[in-house]
Structures are given as structure tokens and as C-alpha cells.
Design a protein around this motif. Structure first.
Motif, PDB file in Angstrom:
ATOM      1  N   SER A   1       0.824  -1.206   0.000  1.00  0.00           N
ATOM      2  CA  SER A   1       0.000   0.000   0.000  1.00  0.00           C
ATOM      3  C   SER A   1       0.859   1.257   0.000  1.00  0.00           C
ATOM      4  O   SER A   1       0.568   2.224  -0.708  1.00  0.00           O
ATOM      5  CB  SER A   1      -0.923   0.008   1.222  1.00  0.00           C
ATOM      6  N   GLU A   2       1.928   1.268   0.790  1.00  0.00           N
ATOM      7  CA  GLU A   2       2.841   2.406   0.811  1.00  0.00           C
ATOM      8  C   GLU A   2       3.501   2.585  -0.555  1.00  0.00           C
ATOM      9  O   GLU A   2       3.670   3.710  -1.029  1.00  0.00           O
ATOM     10  CB  GLU A   2       3.904   2.224   1.896  1.00  0.00           C
ATOM     11  N   ASN A   3       3.832   1.477  -1.194  1.00  0.00           N
ATOM     12  CA  ASN A   3       4.405   1.538  -2.546  1.00  0.00           C
ATOM     13  C   ASN A   3       3.432   2.168  -3.537  1.00  0.00           C
ATOM     14  O   ASN A   3       3.847   2.919  -4.420  1.00  0.00           O
ATOM     15  CB  ASN A   3       4.801   0.142  -3.029  1.00  0.00           C
ATOM     16  N   GLN A   4       2.147   1.854  -3.411  1.00  0.00           N
ATOM     17  CA  GLN A   4       1.142   2.445  -4.292  1.00  0.00           C
ATOM     18  C   GLN A   4       1.134   3.959  -4.151  1.00  0.00           C
ATOM     19  O   GLN A   4       1.106   4.681  -5.152  1.00  0.00           O
ATOM     20  CB  GLN A   4      -0.264   1.922  -3.950  1.00  0.00           C
ATOM     21  N   VAL A   5       1.163   4.431  -2.912  1.00  0.00           N
ATOM     22  CA  VAL A   5       1.157   5.874  -2.663  1.00  0.00           C
ATOM     23  C   VAL A   5       2.438   6.508  -3.201  1.00  0.00           C
ATOM     24  O   VAL A   5       2.403   7.543  -3.873  1.00  0.00           O
ATOM     25  CB  VAL A   5       0.980   6.170  -1.156  1.00  0.00           C
TER      26      VAL A   5
ATOM     27  N   GLU B   1      -5.232   4.024  -8.465  1.00  0.00           N
ATOM     28  CA  GLU B   1      -6.044   3.006  -9.135  1.00  0.00           C
ATOM     29  C   GLU B   1      -5.746   1.645  -8.529  1.00  0.00           C
ATOM     30  O   GLU B   1      -4.636   1.385  -8.068  1.00  0.00           O
ATOM     31  CB  GLU B   1      -5.712   2.987 -10.626  1.00  0.00           C
ATOM     32  N   ASN B   2      -6.729   0.785  -8.537  1.00  0.00           N
ATOM     33  CA  ASN B   2      -6.582  -0.596  -8.055  1.00  0.00           C
ATOM     34  C   ASN B   2      -6.040  -0.664  -6.630  1.00  0.00           C
ATOM     35  O   ASN B   2      -5.272  -1.548  -6.295  1.00  0.00           O
ATOM     36  CB  ASN B   2      -5.664  -1.403  -8.981  1.00  0.00           C
ATOM     37  N   ARG B   3      -6.423   0.300  -5.803  1.00  0.00           N
ATOM     38  CA  ARG B   3      -5.928   0.277  -4.434  1.00  0.00           C
ATOM     39  C   ARG B   3      -6.535  -0.905  -3.685  1.00  0.00           C
ATOM     40  O   ARG B   3      -7.659  -1.317  -3.969  1.00  0.00           O
ATOM     41  CB  ARG B   3      -6.201   1.591  -3.711  1.00  0.00           C
ATOM     42  N   ILE B   4      -5.775  -1.421  -2.745  1.00  0.00           N
ATOM     43  CA  ILE B   4      -6.237  -2.582  -1.986  1.00  0.00           C
ATOM     44  C   ILE B   4      -6.664  -2.177  -0.575  1.00  0.00           C
ATOM     45  O   ILE B   4      -6.901  -3.015   0.264  1.00  0.00           O
ATOM     46  CB  ILE B   4      -5.130  -3.660  -1.913  1.00  0.00           C
ATOM     47  N   TRP B   5      -6.767  -0.872  -0.345  1.00  0.00           N
ATOM     48  CA  TRP B   5      -7.111  -0.365   0.982  1.00  0.00           C
ATOM     49  C   TRP B   5      -8.312   0.558   0.904  1.00  0.00           C
ATOM     50  O   TRP B   5      -8.627   1.115  -0.147  1.00  0.00           O
ATOM     51  CB  TRP B   5      -5.922   0.349   1.615  1.00  0.00           C
ATOM     52  N   LYS B   6      -8.970   0.738   2.033  1.00  0.00           N
ATOM     53  CA  LYS B   6     -10.130   1.621   2.101  1.00  0.00           C
ATOM     54  C   LYS B   6      -9.656   3.073   2.121  1.00  0.00           C
ATOM     55  O   LYS B   6      -8.575   3.369   2.622  1.00  0.00           O
ATOM     56  CB  LYS B   6     -10.933   1.327   3.365  1.00  0.00           C
ATOM     57  N   PRO B   7     -10.480   3.989   1.591  1.00  0.00           N
ATOM     58  CA  PRO B   7     -10.077   5.403   1.576  1.00  0.00           C
ATOM     59  C   PRO B   7      -9.725   5.959   2.959  1.00  0.00           C
ATOM     60  O   PRO B   7      -8.851   6.798   3.085  1.00  0.00           O
ATOM     61  CB  PRO B   7     -11.297   6.112   0.997  1.00  0.00           C
ATOM     62  N   SER B   8     -10.361   5.483   4.004  1.00  0.00           N
ATOM     63  CA  SER B   8     -10.076   5.980   5.355  1.00  0.00           C
ATOM     64  C   SER B   8      -8.682   5.566   5.846  1.00  0.00           C
ATOM     65  O   SER B   8      -8.154   6.143   6.789  1.00  0.00           O
ATOM     66  CB  SER B   8     -11.130   5.482   6.341  1.00  0.00           C
ATOM     67  N   TYR B   9      -8.077   4.607   5.191  1.00  0.00           N
ATOM     68  CA  TYR B   9      -6.754   4.091   5.570  1.00  0.00           C
ATOM     69  C   TYR B   9      -5.623   5.028   5.139  1.00  0.00           C
ATOM     70  O   TYR B   9      -4.499   4.904   5.605  1.00  0.00           O
ATOM     71  CB  TYR B   9      -6.586   2.696   4.943  1.00  0.00           C
ATOM     72  N   ILE B  10      -5.924   6.008   4.299  1.00  0.00           N
ATOM     73  CA  ILE B  10      -4.891   6.886   3.752  1.00  0.00           C
ATOM     74  C   ILE B  10      -4.129   7.624   4.845  1.00  0.00           C
ATOM     75  O   ILE B  10      -2.923   7.832   4.741  1.00  0.00           O
ATOM     76  CB  ILE B  10      -5.469   7.881   2.708  1.00  0.00           C
ATOM     77  N   HIS B  11      -4.801   8.020   5.919  1.00  0.00           N
ATOM     78  CA  HIS B  11      -4.129   8.771   6.985  1.00  0.00           C
ATOM     79  C   HIS B  11      -3.086   7.907   7.699  1.00  0.00           C
ATOM     80  O   HIS B  11      -2.005   8.399   8.051  1.00  0.00           O
ATOM     81  CB  HIS B  11      -5.152   9.343   7.963  1.00  0.00           C
TER      82      HIS B  11
END
Length: 140
Positions: free
Chosen positions: A11-15, A37-47
Motif C-alpha cells: 500500500s505504501e508503494n502504491q502511494v 487506481e486498483n488500491r487494496i485499501w479503504k479510503p479511510s486508511y490513507i491517513h
């Protein structure tokens, strides 16, 4: 560039990939969610991801951007994708002159662009000259 760097999660790599692709356009957390695109995490997980990347010193706050009624922090990478890749490779294995030589050999083996090879040759010549100049200065 002798910096210790932590391994990133998927997930960190995606960001990071998104931020690296933006170049000079720094993104807010909302923009990161919108553009991944194709993120594997929920939007609330971004923080959580942003705080983790800040702690690992992979990103930093670049400034603020007005979003509707509020201001949001924008983020930028602290190193390029290439710098990160080099740090990961050198940290994963005991780097010696021999392994560096093998690494360069493997990278160059499939290169077919003569201009790329010329630029690399020029870089090597320049680096040798810098080392020679440094050695000469040390002797004096």
C-alpha cells in the motif's frame, strides 16, 4: 546518499508510485485516494499510510492547498524512485566492489541504446576523474 531506508508495504508503494509520477504536483490525502487506481485499501486508511510514510521519512509536507472551505496538507517524496531503488538494493545485500560490478554488468547486459551507454560511459569517466582529483588532493 548513504541513508537507511525502511521497506515499504504494498500500500505504501502504491502511494509512493503515485507521488513519484506526479513530479512537481504535490497531492493532498484526498487527491491520493482519488488517483490511486486498483488500491487494496479503504479510503479511510490513507491517513495511516501517510503517517507511516512520514515516519519512515519517505514523504514530507510540501505545503497546503485550498480544498473547498478548508486547507489540506500536500505531500511530496523525499527521494526519487531511482534513489529509493538503489538504497533498497544496496541494503538488501552486502555491497562490495564485486557485487557492484556484478550489478552493473547485469543492468548493462540487455541495454541496446548506444546513447544510454555513451551517457553511462561519460558518467563513469567523470566519477573516475573526481576520485583521481580527490586522491591527488589527499597526497598534498
Amino acid at each position: 546518499m548513504k541513508k537507511k531506508v525502511a521497506k515499504l508495504t504494498e500500500s505504501e508503494n502504491q502511494v509512493m508510485d503515485l507521488l513519484w509520477d506526479q513530479e512537481d504536483d504535490y497531492l493532498t490525502s484526498s487527491e491520493i485516494v482519488e488517483n490511486c487506481e486498483n488500491r487494496i485499501w479503504k479510503p479511510s486508511y490513507i491517513h495511516i499510510l501517510i503517517n507511516s510514510l512520514l515516519k519512515k521519512e519517505m514523504i514530507e509536507v510540501a505545503g497546503f492547498k485550498k480544498t473547498t472551505k478548508n486547507y489540506a496538507r500536500t505531500f511530496r517524496p523525499t527521494m526519487t524512485r531511482e534513489e529509493y531503488s538503489i538504497l533498497r538494493v544496496t541494503q538488501q545485500q552486502k555491497t562490495t566492489s564485486r557485487t557492484l560490478s556484478q550489478l552493473f554488468s547485469a543492468l548493462l547486459e540487455d541495454e541496446t541504446d548506444a546513447q544510454v551507454l555513451d551517457r553511462l560511459s561519460n558518467m563513469l569517466d567523470k566519477r573516475k576523474e573526481e576520485l583521481d582529483n580527490r586522491d591527488s588532493a589527499d597526497i598534498k
